[in-house]
Write a protein that holds these residues in place. Structure first.
Motif, PDB file in Angstrom:
ATOM      1  N   VAL G  11      -1.210  -3.726  -3.416  1.00 28.59           N
ATOM      2  CA  VAL G  11      -1.498  -2.526  -2.629  1.00 28.59           C
ATOM      3  C   VAL G  11      -0.530  -1.419  -3.028  1.00 28.59           C
ATOM      4  CG1 VAL G  11      -2.411  -3.806  -0.652  1.00 28.59           C
ATOM      5  CG2 VAL G  11       0.021  -3.242  -0.742  1.00 28.59           C
ATOM      6  N   GLY G  13       1.429   1.789  -1.228  1.00 32.88           N
ATOM      7  CA  GLY G  13       1.779   2.537  -0.029  1.00 32.88           C
ATOM      8  C   GLY G  13       2.338   3.891  -0.398  1.00 32.88           C
ATOM      9  N   ILE G  23       6.931   1.278   1.472  1.00 32.14           N
ATOM     10  CA  ILE G  23       6.736  -0.178   1.529  1.00 32.14           C
ATOM     11  C   ILE G  23       6.261  -0.584   2.929  1.00 32.14           C
ATOM     12  CG2 ILE G  23       7.934  -2.408   1.433  1.00 32.14           C
ATOM     13  CD1 ILE G  23       9.807  -1.134  -0.707  1.00 32.14           C
ATOM     14  N   GLU G  24       6.911  -0.063   3.975  1.00 33.61           N
ATOM     15  CA  GLU G  24       6.499  -0.391   5.352  1.00 33.61           C
ATOM     16  C   GLU G  24       5.053   0.061   5.613  1.00 33.61           C
ATOM     17  OE1 GLU G  24       8.026  -2.309   7.391  1.00 33.61           O
ATOM     18  OE2 GLU G  24      10.193  -2.035   7.264  1.00 33.61           O
ATOM     19  N   ASN G  25       4.690   1.245   5.119  1.00 36.67           N
ATOM     20  CA  ASN G  25       3.313   1.710   5.319  1.00 36.67           C
ATOM     21  C   ASN G  25       2.294   0.795   4.643  1.00 36.67           C
ATOM     22  OD1 ASN G  25       4.159   3.866   6.809  1.00 36.67           O
ATOM     23  ND2 ASN G  25       3.941   5.388   5.169  1.00 36.67           N
ATOM     24  N   ALA G  26       2.618   0.341   3.450  1.00 39.04           N
ATOM     25  CA  ALA G  26       1.698  -0.555   2.740  1.00 39.04           C
ATOM     26  C   ALA G  26       1.510  -1.852   3.518  1.00 39.04           C
ATOM     27  CB  ALA G  26       2.232  -0.846   1.338  1.00 39.04           C
ATOM     28  N   ILE G  27       2.629  -2.397   4.024  1.00 36.82           N
ATOM     29  CA  ILE G  27       2.556  -3.661   4.753  1.00 36.82           C
ATOM     30  C   ILE G  27       1.806  -3.473   6.073  1.00 36.82           C
ATOM     31  CG2 ILE G  27       3.942  -5.397   5.979  1.00 36.82           C
ATOM     32  CD1 ILE G  27       6.126  -4.908   3.809  1.00 36.82           C
ATOM     33  N   THR G  29      -0.445  -1.188   7.001  1.00 38.10           N
ATOM     34  CA  THR G  29      -1.894  -0.986   6.845  1.00 38.10           C
ATOM     35  C   THR G  29      -2.581  -2.262   6.360  1.00 38.10           C
ATOM     36  OG1 THR G  29      -1.571   1.357   6.397  1.00 38.10           O
ATOM     37  CG2 THR G  29      -3.672   0.404   5.699  1.00 38.10           C
ATOM     38  N   SER G  30      -1.963  -2.992   5.447  1.00 41.47           N
ATOM     39  CA  SER G  30      -2.578  -4.216   4.928  1.00 41.47           C
ATOM     40  C   SER G  30      -2.703  -5.278   6.010  1.00 41.47           C
ATOM     41  CB  SER G  30      -1.736  -4.789   3.788  1.00 41.47           C
ATOM     42  OG  SER G  30      -1.618  -3.853   2.748  1.00 41.47           O
ATOM     43  N   SER G  31      -1.788  -5.271   6.966  1.00 44.41           N
ATOM     44  CA  SER G  31      -1.773  -6.332   7.989  1.00 44.41           C
ATOM     45  C   SER G  31      -3.005  -6.266   8.895  1.00 44.41           C
ATOM     46  CB  SER G  31      -0.497  -6.251   8.822  1.00 44.41           C
ATOM     47  OG  SER G  31      -0.527  -5.117   9.657  1.00 44.41           O
ATOM     48  N   LEU G  37       1.153 -12.396   6.410  1.00 40.03           N
ATOM     49  CA  LEU G  37       1.913 -11.780   5.302  1.00 40.03           C
ATOM     50  C   LEU G  37       3.304 -12.390   5.242  1.00 40.03           C
ATOM     51  CD1 LEU G  37       0.867  -8.057   5.718  1.00 40.03           C
ATOM     52  CD2 LEU G  37       0.210  -9.607   3.878  1.00 40.03           C
ATOM     53  N   LEU G  63       1.666  -8.345  -2.431  1.00 34.83           N
ATOM     54  CA  LEU G  63       1.881  -8.930  -1.104  1.00 34.83           C
ATOM     55  C   LEU G  63       1.406 -10.379  -1.109  1.00 34.83           C
ATOM     56  CD1 LEU G  63       0.451  -6.210   1.319  1.00 34.83           C
ATOM     57  CD2 LEU G  63       2.843  -6.832   1.034  1.00 34.83           C
TER      58      LEU G  63
END
Lengths: 69, 69, 69, 69, 69, 69, 69, 69, 69, 69, 69, 69
Positions: G11, G13, G23-27, G29-31, G37, G63
Motif C-alpha cells: 500500500v 500512504g 505510514i500511520e495513514n496507510a495502516i 486505511t488498510s485496516s 495486521l 503490510l
C-alpha cells in the motif's frame, strides 16, 4: 572447507595510492583482531577528492574468516 | 559538512591504463564545469576489448559537489 | 554495430598482481574459445587471503562477443 | 503530465534535526537553480555521529522537474 | 571513444502511443540543452491509467553524452 | 580520514516514537561496546503493528567506527 | 508465530506532515479491509513538491497480516 | 492526491503482439475486479518462444489503485 | 517440464525499429546455434543515439533452452 | 521486543547434507560466542562440487541477537 | 497460457521442519482463498531461533494464479 | 586456484522432491557437456503448483568450471 563455519565482517580500507592498496590496508589492520582471514569481496569503491584529484580511495570489503574450534 | 547541500552528477571516465586512471580522468574533465568536487562512488566498471586485450576501461562514477552559497 | 547480435559469457579471471591483471587473464584465456570479443563488464571483485595479504584477486566479468554470420 | 519531459537530478540534503528537514533543505537549496520542481524520491538515508549521537542526517534524493518549453 | 569523458543525465519521457515513442520524446527534448547525445539506458517503465486504459507511458532513461573539449 | 581503517557493524534499533528515535537508540546502545562511532547508513525500515497503529519502528543500520591504533 | 501463514499487501500512504504520519495513514486505511495486521516494511519513500516545499510524502509499505483460520 | 491511500497489486499480462498490448491486457482484465486504477510500473518483461519466434510476451506490472472511501 | 534441465544464455539483440524487433533478432540469430529455445527474459534495454534520434535499440535477454537428452 | 536493540552478524555455515543442516551448523557454532540469538535471514546459497555431485552446501546468513542490558 | 492474465500475491509460510514444508504450508493455506494457483517464486528465507536451534522457517513467496474468466 | 580462469554457466534444474534434488539434477545433467565443475550459486528458487501442491521445484544456478589448459 567442508565442516567449518565462517564469520563475515565488513571493513573499509583507505589508501592514497590505489584500490588494491586500500584492500591490503583493510586486511592488514583487520588481521590484528580477526584471525584466520580467508577471503574478501569488494562491496563499494568510493573516495574523496581534493583539488580535483583523488585524495584517497575508500574500499569497503566483506572479510571471511574461519571460526576457531 | 553539516548545513550544506550537495549535488551528485554521473560521469564516465575512460583510460587505456587502469581503473584508477579512468577515475582521475573523469574527475579532471568534470572539474572544468563542476566546482567544489568532494567525493566519488564507482557505479560500474566496464571496458572495450581489441585483439583480445583491454583497449580501454570505462568507469562510471557518481561525483558529489557542494552547492555554492 | 547496428544489425549484429552479441552473446554474453560470464568468466572469472585470477591474478596475484592486480584487478586489471585478473581482467586481462580472463580475456586472454577466453579468447582461445570465444572469437570477436568486444566488451566486458566487471560483476564482482573478490579474492583469497593468505597470511594476512591478498593471495590473488578473482574478478568475475561478463564478456560480450559478436556472433559470426 | 502527458506530453512533458522531466529531468531528474540527484542531491544530498543535510539537517541536524530530522530526515524530513534534510529533505526540505535539499529541495529549498536546489530550487535556486532548478525550476519547476515536481517530485522527489529518497535513495539513501545516512548520517554522521558525534559523541554517540546523530550529528546530522544526510538524505540523498532524486528530484524530478519539468523541462521548460 | 578511448580518451573521452561522458556525462550521464536522467530524464523521463512521456507518450500516449508507445514505450519507443516516450524514449524518442525524451531524447528529442533533451537534445535542446544537451549536445553530443550518444547512448541511453532504460531504467524504469511506468505509466498512468485513465478509464482502464494506458493514458500515457513514462519511461525514465539515463542519457550519455560526450563532454565537449 | 586518509590512513584509517573502519569497521562496519549492523544493528537494529527500535522505538515507539519515530524513525529518528530508533536510530538514536541503536547508536546509544551500540556505543557501550563500540568505540569511535563515526557514521551510519539506514538499510531497512520496518515495524510492528498493534491494534491498527504502529507499535514500534525497527530501523536497521550499518554503523561505521574507526579501528583504534 | 510458528504455524501461521501470513499474506503481504503493498500500500501507499500519503501525508503532508511526516514519513511516520504517512505510514500511520496507510495502516489505518488498510485496516478497514485487512484484519490482523502484524508488521510493515517501508519499500519506497517519495513525495510531491509544490512551490519548492514538500506538498506531501508518499510512503509505500508492505503490510503483513495473519490469515484467519 | 494528498490525503488518499493507494493499494498496489501485481499482475502479469500476456500478448502475442507487443509489450504495450500485454500491458493493456493486464489493465483491462484487472479492471473487472479492481476499481480506480491509477498507475502501473513494469517489473519484468519475459516471454515464451515457439519455433524460434516470440510466441507471446508476459509483462508483470504493479498496478496502483485508490482505496474507495 | 518436470524432469528437464534448462540452460540459460545471455544475448544482446539490436534493431533500428523497436524493442520487440530487437528481441526477435536475438532469438532468430541464437537459434542457429542453440536448439529447443523455450523462454526469454529482458535484462537491460539500451540503445545508441545518432542526430538526436534512436539509431538502434540494444536489448539484452536471458534465453532458456532445454538440454537435449 | 519494543525497547531492545539487536546486533546482526553475518556467518557462513556448511553441510554435506542439506541447506537446512548448513543453517543449523551456522547457528550452533555461532552460539558459542554470540548470546541471545533471535532470528536469521538467508543471504546466499552456494556450494562446492566434487565428481559432479554437491560436495557441500555453503549458506550465508545474517544472525540477529539481542544486546544484553 | 497465451491469452491469460495472472495475479501475483505475496505470502509467508512457516514450518518447524524445512524450507520445502514452509512452501507447501503457504500454498495450502492460500488455496482456501485463491483459486487456480499456478506457480511460486521464493523471495526471502528467514526464520526464528530458540535455544540455538531453528524454531521455525519463514519463507516468503510470490504466488501466481490465473484470473477466472 | 591461483592462476586459473573459470567460466560460469547458468542452468535450471527441476525436481518433484526438494530444492537440493533440483540442484543435483542440474549439476548431473550439465556435467555431460561441462567438464571440471567446481562450484554453484543458487540465483532463483521457483516452482509450479498443481492441485494446490508443489508439482516441481525449479532452481536456477550459476555453475563455475575450470577452463581446461
Amino acid at each position: 572447507m567442508s565442516d567449518n563455519v565462517y564469520a563475515v565482517s565488513k571493513v573499509v580500507g583507505t589508501s592514497k595510492k590505489s584500490i588494491e592498496d586500500a584492500i591490503e590496508n583493510a586486511i592488514s589492520t583487520s588481521s590484528k583482531t580477526l584471525k584466520n582471514l580467508d577471503w574478501f569481496e569488494v562491496k563499494e569503491t568510493r573516495g574523496y577528492i581534493d583539488k580535483d584529484k583523488v585524495a584517497y580511495y575508500q574500499v569497503s570489503l566483506e572479510l571471511g574468516f574461519r571460526y576457531e574450534k
